[in-house]
Write a protein that holds these residues in place. Structure first.
Motif, short mmCIF file in Angstrom:
data_model
loop_
_atom_site.label_atom_id
_atom_site.label_comp_id
_atom_site.label_asym_id
_atom_site.label_seq_id
_atom_site.Cartn_x
_atom_site.Cartn_y
_atom_site.Cartn_z
N ASN A 22 0.97 -0.74 0.21
CA ASN A 22 -0.13 0.49 -0.28
C ASN A 22 0.82 1.13 0.05
N GLY A 23 1.93 1.35 0.08
CA GLY A 23 2.60 2.19 0.45
C GLY A 23 3.25 2.93 1.42
N SER A 24 3.26 1.96 2.18
CA SER A 24 3.33 3.24 3.64
C SER A 24 4.77 4.04 3.73
N PRO A 25 4.23 4.83 3.94
CA PRO A 25 6.15 5.36 4.38
C PRO A 25 6.41 4.97 5.77
N SER A 26 6.25 4.69 6.47
CA SER A 26 6.87 4.01 7.77
C SER A 26 7.23 2.79 7.38
N ALA A 27 6.53 2.12 6.64
CA ALA A 27 7.16 0.34 6.32
C ALA A 27 8.06 0.68 4.87
N ALA A 28 8.34 1.51 4.47
CA ALA A 28 9.47 1.83 3.24
C ALA A 28 10.50 2.15 3.74
N ASN A 29 10.95 2.79 4.97
CA ASN A 29 11.08 3.93 5.79
C ASN A 29 12.59 2.71 6.18
N GLU A 30 11.12 1.39 7.54
CA GLU A 30 12.31 0.41 7.49
C GLU A 30 12.85 -0.48 6.80
N VAL A 31 12.48 -0.73 5.80
CA VAL A 31 12.85 -1.59 4.53
C VAL A 31 13.98 -1.30 4.79
N VAL A 32 14.20 0.41 3.95
CA VAL A 32 15.89 1.04 3.90
C VAL A 32 16.41 0.11 5.13
N ARG A 33 15.90 0.64 5.97
CA ARG A 33 16.61 0.86 7.08
C ARG A 33 17.50 -0.75 7.83
N ALA A 34 16.46 -1.91 7.66
CA ALA A 34 16.78 -3.29 7.69
C ALA A 34 17.48 -3.41 6.77
N ALA A 35 17.67 -2.74 5.08
CA ALA A 35 18.79 -3.16 4.41
C ALA A 35 19.33 -2.55 5.37
N LYS A 36 19.96 -1.69 5.08
CA LYS A 36 21.51 -1.53 5.77
C LYS A 36 21.82 -1.30 6.82
N THR A 143 5.48 -19.18 -6.79
CA THR A 143 6.76 -18.64 -7.06
C THR A 143 6.07 -16.84 -7.37
N SER A 144 4.95 -16.46 -8.01
CA SER A 144 4.54 -15.62 -8.59
C SER A 144 4.33 -14.44 -7.76
N TRP A 145 3.94 -15.01 -6.29
CA TRP A 145 4.03 -14.09 -5.60
C TRP A 145 4.88 -13.60 -4.76
N CYS A 146 5.93 -14.41 -4.87
CA CYS A 146 7.20 -14.09 -4.23
C CYS A 146 7.83 -12.95 -5.07
N HIS A 147 7.39 -13.27 -6.34
CA HIS A 147 8.37 -12.03 -7.03
C HIS A 147 7.13 -10.59 -7.61
N GLU A 148 6.45 -11.01 -6.55
CA GLU A 148 5.68 -9.13 -6.81
C GLU A 148 6.10 -9.11 -5.56
N ILE A 149 6.05 -9.81 -4.44
CA ILE A 149 6.09 -9.32 -3.14
C ILE A 149 7.94 -8.16 -3.78
N ALA A 150 8.51 -8.98 -3.54
CA ALA A 150 10.25 -8.85 -3.81
C ALA A 150 9.99 -7.40 -5.15
N GLN A 151 8.92 -7.79 -6.04
CA GLN A 151 9.31 -6.38 -6.98
C GLN A 151 8.56 -4.75 -5.94
N SER A 152 8.03 -4.79 -4.94
CA SER A 152 7.43 -3.76 -3.85
C SER A 152 8.91 -3.68 -3.07
N ILE A 153 9.54 -4.94 -2.68
CA ILE A 153 10.62 -4.21 -1.75
C ILE A 153 12.24 -3.71 -3.06
N PHE A 154 12.02 -3.86 -3.95
CA PHE A 154 13.16 -3.89 -4.77
C PHE A 154 12.30 -1.94 -4.84
N ARG A 155 11.57 -1.39 -5.68
CA ARG A 155 11.45 0.03 -6.07
C ARG A 155 11.46 0.54 -4.32
N THR A 156 11.49 0.34 -3.68
CA THR A 156 11.35 0.91 -2.87
C THR A 156 13.39 1.14 -2.05
#
Length: 340
Positions: A22-36, A143-156
């Motif tokens: 859903n494009g939550s800014p807090s979720a996006a920020n947490e993905v970036v923080r966790a990845a780093k 497989t399709s579900w994982c790819h869709e979620i991965a694309q959301s992570i990649f875009r973030t």
């Protein structure tokens, strides 16, 4: 009264699929923080509306147990070293690789399935046991579900890194043009509670993202300071998502590819343990170099060459030494020397 936990546990973020989609800014920020910071996080799919994810995960778990119950000779008809040069299809028996303790072999068997064939409307004729066909719809949905979620992570992450569209992470991934795999794993039981068992050598993942599903403890990750191993405890209705070597190489180490392994729980011995994962890799033509500069340099290493060189190094093959050198040089420039 419950006994106190006397072993280190990783404190990781939990990100809900619905917030991410859903494009939550807090979720996006947490993905970036966790990845780093960590290179790994929990992905909570309990409220995912796209597919009945809990049902799909349960069905893949049941399929995995059924497959490993096949006879040894039947599984060896599909030996991964014979069938697939990129290890994308087939069975690996217990003891083929080195384990996590010097002088010991590994303690797990695994089966790989090629995602590009799984998601095809008419799967090509890749060799497989008949049981795979009985579960092909479930495997395709997974497989399709994982790819869709991965694309959301990649875009973030692409947005956070300000990557141009031609080298954006979502552009560099396509399940029909890469060596993505579903990997099923079963770890054998060893009941001795007094001896630490490490049936899998410590490694970082070859690829971009790994979606791991298990209800059994035993996964460990190297702590941020690098001085101890922390247990990553399974959480109900959550996948464990970790970044692979490609993400670190592309970002000169800004994103973390976490070192991890499987080990017995303290005082419990090594229980029989099942898990399965989707290992996502870049498209075969993706450049394996830093993406943080204005242009990708000429003569860059392509992903398919990178994967090939790393597998040859893992098996001790002395062919293609120049490729392995290019691989190593690229990873040193990224600030780390990755492993498989």
């Amino acid at each position: 009264m419950s006994q106190p936990v006397n072993y280190p546990i990783a404190n990781l973020s939990t990100i809900r699929v619905s917030d991410l989609r859903n494009g939550s800014p807090s979720a996006a920020n947490e993905v970036v923080r966790a990845a780093k910071q960590d290179g790994v996080f929990y992905l909570d799919f309990a409220d995912s509306k796209e597919l009945p994810c809990t049902d799909i995960i349960r069905d893949v778990q049941a399929f995995s147990r059924e497959l490993f119950q096949l006879g040894f000779d039947q599984k060896m008809e599909f030996d991964v070293d014979r069938l697939a040069p990129f290890k994308t299809n087939g069975y690996k028996p217990i003891g083929r690789n080195v384990g996590g303790i010097a002088g010991q072999s590994d303690g797990f068997e695994s089966y790989a399935l090629p995602c590009s064939s799984i998601i095809a409307e008419q799967p090509d004729n890749f060799p497989r046991p008949g049981i795979v066909d009985s579960h092909i719809v479930t495997l395709r949905d997974f497989t399709s579900w994982c790819h869709e979620i991965a694309q959301s992570i990649f875009r973030t992450l692409s947005k956070a890194l300000d990557l141009p569209q031609e080298v954006a992470l979502e552009t560099l991934h396509n399940p029909t043009a890469s060596h993505n795999i579903i990997r099923l794993l079963r770890y054998e039981k060893n009941a001795s509670p007094d001896t630490l068992r490490v049936p899998q050598a410590a490694h970082t993942d070859l690829g971009s993202l790994t979606f791991l599903f298990t209800d059994s403890p035993g996964l460990q990750m190297r702590a941020r300071d690098g001085n101890e191993w922390e247990y990553v405890i399974p959480k109900e209705n959550c996948a464990i998502v970790n970044l692979g070597d490609a993400m670190s190489m592309w970002t000169e180490g800004a994103l973390r590819s976490v070192l991890h392994r499987v080990a017995s729980m303290p005082g419990q011995g090594m229980n029989e343990r099942y898990s399965f994962a989707l290992l996502m890799r870049p498209i075969n033509t993706a450049p394996m170099c830093s993406l943080l500069h204005e242009a990708v340099p000429d003569g860059h290493l392509r992903c398919e060459e990178w994967i090939s060189a790393k597998f040859k190094a893992l098996r001790g093959n002395k062919d293609g030494g120049s490729l392995r050198s290019m691989c190593r040089d690229a990873e040193i420039r990224a600030g780390r020397l990755a492993t498989v």
